[in-house]
Scaffold this motif. Structure first.
Motif, PDB file in Angstrom:
ATOM      1  N   LYS A  77      49.261  44.394  44.628  1.00  0.00           N
ATOM      2  CA  LYS A  77      49.464  42.977  44.321  1.00  0.00           C
ATOM      3  C   LYS A  77      48.437  42.105  45.032  1.00  0.00           C
ATOM      4  CE  LYS A  77      54.401  43.264  43.392  1.00  0.00           C
ATOM      5  NZ  LYS A  77      55.747  42.963  43.879  1.00  0.00           N
ATOM      6  N   LEU A  78      48.080  42.476  46.256  1.00  0.00           N
ATOM      7  CA  LEU A  78      47.089  41.693  47.001  1.00  0.00           C
ATOM      8  C   LEU A  78      45.684  41.841  46.420  1.00  0.00           C
ATOM      9  CD1 LEU A  78      48.215  42.337  50.682  1.00  0.00           C
ATOM     10  CD2 LEU A  78      48.349  40.191  49.432  1.00  0.00           C
ATOM     11  N   VAL A  79      45.347  43.020  45.951  1.00  0.00           N
ATOM     12  CA  VAL A  79      43.989  43.317  45.510  1.00  0.00           C
ATOM     13  C   VAL A  79      43.768  42.980  44.032  1.00  0.00           C
ATOM     14  CG1 VAL A  79      42.347  45.242  45.251  1.00  0.00           C
ATOM     15  CG2 VAL A  79      43.748  45.082  47.276  1.00  0.00           C
ATOM     16  N   GLU A  80      44.839  42.765  43.276  1.00  0.00           N
ATOM     17  CA  GLU A  80      44.725  42.565  41.829  1.00  0.00           C
ATOM     18  C   GLU A  80      43.781  41.433  41.424  1.00  0.00           C
ATOM     19  OE1 GLU A  80      47.597  42.080  37.925  1.00  0.00           O
ATOM     20  OE2 GLU A  80      48.455  41.963  39.930  1.00  0.00           O
ATOM     21  N   PRO A  81      43.803  40.245  42.047  1.00  0.00           N
ATOM     22  CA  PRO A  81      42.850  39.204  41.628  1.00  0.00           C
ATOM     23  C   PRO A  81      41.393  39.610  41.859  1.00  0.00           C
ATOM     24  CG  PRO A  81      44.553  38.270  43.052  1.00  0.00           C
ATOM     25  CD  PRO A  81      44.736  39.741  43.045  1.00  0.00           C
ATOM     26  N   TYR A  82      41.139  40.315  42.936  1.00  0.00           N
ATOM     27  CA  TYR A  82      39.769  40.731  43.239  1.00  0.00           C
ATOM     28  C   TYR A  82      39.279  41.789  42.261  1.00  0.00           C
ATOM     29  CZ  TYR A  82      40.951  38.266  47.486  1.00  0.00           C
ATOM     30  OH  TYR A  82      41.357  37.312  48.367  1.00  0.00           O
ATOM     31  N   THR A  83      40.146  42.709  41.891  1.00  0.00           N
ATOM     32  CA  THR A  83      39.737  43.724  40.920  1.00  0.00           C
ATOM     33  C   THR A  83      39.486  43.096  39.557  1.00  0.00           C
ATOM     34  OG1 THR A  83      42.058  44.262  40.446  1.00  0.00           O
ATOM     35  CG2 THR A  83      40.912  45.617  42.092  1.00  0.00           C
ATOM     36  N   ALA A  84      40.302  42.108  39.182  1.00  0.00           N
ATOM     37  CA  ALA A  84      40.067  41.411  37.911  1.00  0.00           C
ATOM     38  C   ALA A  84      38.728  40.678  37.949  1.00  0.00           C
ATOM     39  CB  ALA A  84      41.209  40.435  37.634  1.00  0.00           C
ATOM     40  N   TRP A  85      38.418  40.034  39.073  1.00  0.00           N
ATOM     41  CA  TRP A  85      37.145  39.332  39.215  1.00  0.00           C
ATOM     42  C   TRP A  85      35.984  40.319  39.130  1.00  0.00           C
ATOM     43  CZ3 TRP A  85      33.409  39.806  43.060  1.00  0.00           C
ATOM     44  CH2 TRP A  85      32.372  38.878  43.000  1.00  0.00           C
ATOM     45  N   CYS A  86      36.124  41.468  39.782  1.00  0.00           N
ATOM     46  CA  CYS A  86      35.067  42.480  39.744  1.00  0.00           C
ATOM     47  C   CYS A  86      34.851  42.987  38.312  1.00  0.00           C
ATOM     48  CB  CYS A  86      35.419  43.656  40.655  1.00  0.00           C
ATOM     49  SG  CYS A  86      35.288  43.281  42.411  1.00  0.00           S
ATOM     50  N   GLN A  87      35.931  43.177  37.571  1.00  0.00           N
ATOM     51  CA  GLN A  87      35.812  43.648  36.194  1.00  0.00           C
ATOM     52  C   GLN A  87      35.091  42.623  35.325  1.00  0.00           C
ATOM     53  OE1 GLN A  87      36.703  46.711  35.092  1.00  0.00           O
ATOM     54  NE2 GLN A  87      35.739  46.173  33.171  1.00  0.00           N
ATOM     55  N   VAL A  88      35.440  41.347  35.472  1.00  0.00           N
ATOM     56  CA  VAL A  88      34.787  40.289  34.699  1.00  0.00           C
ATOM     57  C   VAL A  88      33.308  40.198  35.067  1.00  0.00           C
ATOM     58  CG1 VAL A  88      34.698  37.783  34.383  1.00  0.00           C
ATOM     59  CG2 VAL A  88      36.888  38.958  34.309  1.00  0.00           C
TER      60      VAL A  88
END
Length: 174
Positions: free
Chosen positions: A60-71
């Protein structure tokens, strides 16, 4: 045929509980042969352990960062692929180079050094002189490639100039 058999009445011999009298004729649908008694046991989800809870919190903590990395990766991927293709093409060219490739490369490199020597003082001169002299020497040795690069550069410069003009026009007009 199966539809006809379901309408027929058949005689069934069944055990009865105690004092009950046997029913003479019943339909096959009325038999309790295929009913399953309800079971008292039910499945319960086991509680998550400490490790599972820690992993869930970390996700849950890392999810925004992984989404940003994917984009970001999706945006950068075409440029990276272009660089990789350029590297493969350069490697293939250097493996099967013409016989006089190295002397030409030396002359182009010396033109760059000469440009640096003449560009003492100004930073802009240090950018323009070596690049210009190297491009001039390379265009003498490789005229077809120089024409293709000049054409694509001219188109790119024209596109940038048009976009700049439109941007300035939007800023200046109310």
């Amino acid at each position: 045929m199966p539809g006809i058999f379901s309408m027929l009445q058949t005689t069934v011999l069944a055990a009865t509980d105690g004092d009950q009298e046997p029913t003479p004729l019943i339909n096959r649908d009325e038999l309790s042969l295929y009913t399953v008694p309800r079971q008292a046991a039910q499945y319960t989800e086991p509680e998550a352990g400490e490790l599972e809870q820690s992993v869930a919190n970390l996700r849950k903590l890392v999810e925004p960062y992984t989404a940003w990395c994917q984009v970001t990766y999706d945006k950068v991927k075409p440029a990276l692929q272009t660089v990789v293709d350029l590297g493969h093409d350069t490697y293939a060219y250097s493996k099967g180079h013409p016989k006089d490739f190295y002397p030409r490369a030396v002359v182009v490199g010396l033109a760059g050094v000469l440009g640096l020597y003449h560009a003492r003082g100004s930073t802009i001169k240090k950018l323009i002189y070596p690049t210009g002299l190297m491009a001039l020497c390379a265009s003498l040795y490789y005229p077809k490639e120089a024409a293709a690069v000049a054409k694509s550069t001219g188109e790119c410069a024209y596109d940038c100039a048009v976009q700049s003009y439109v941007a300035v026009e939007k800023i200046l007009k109310p």
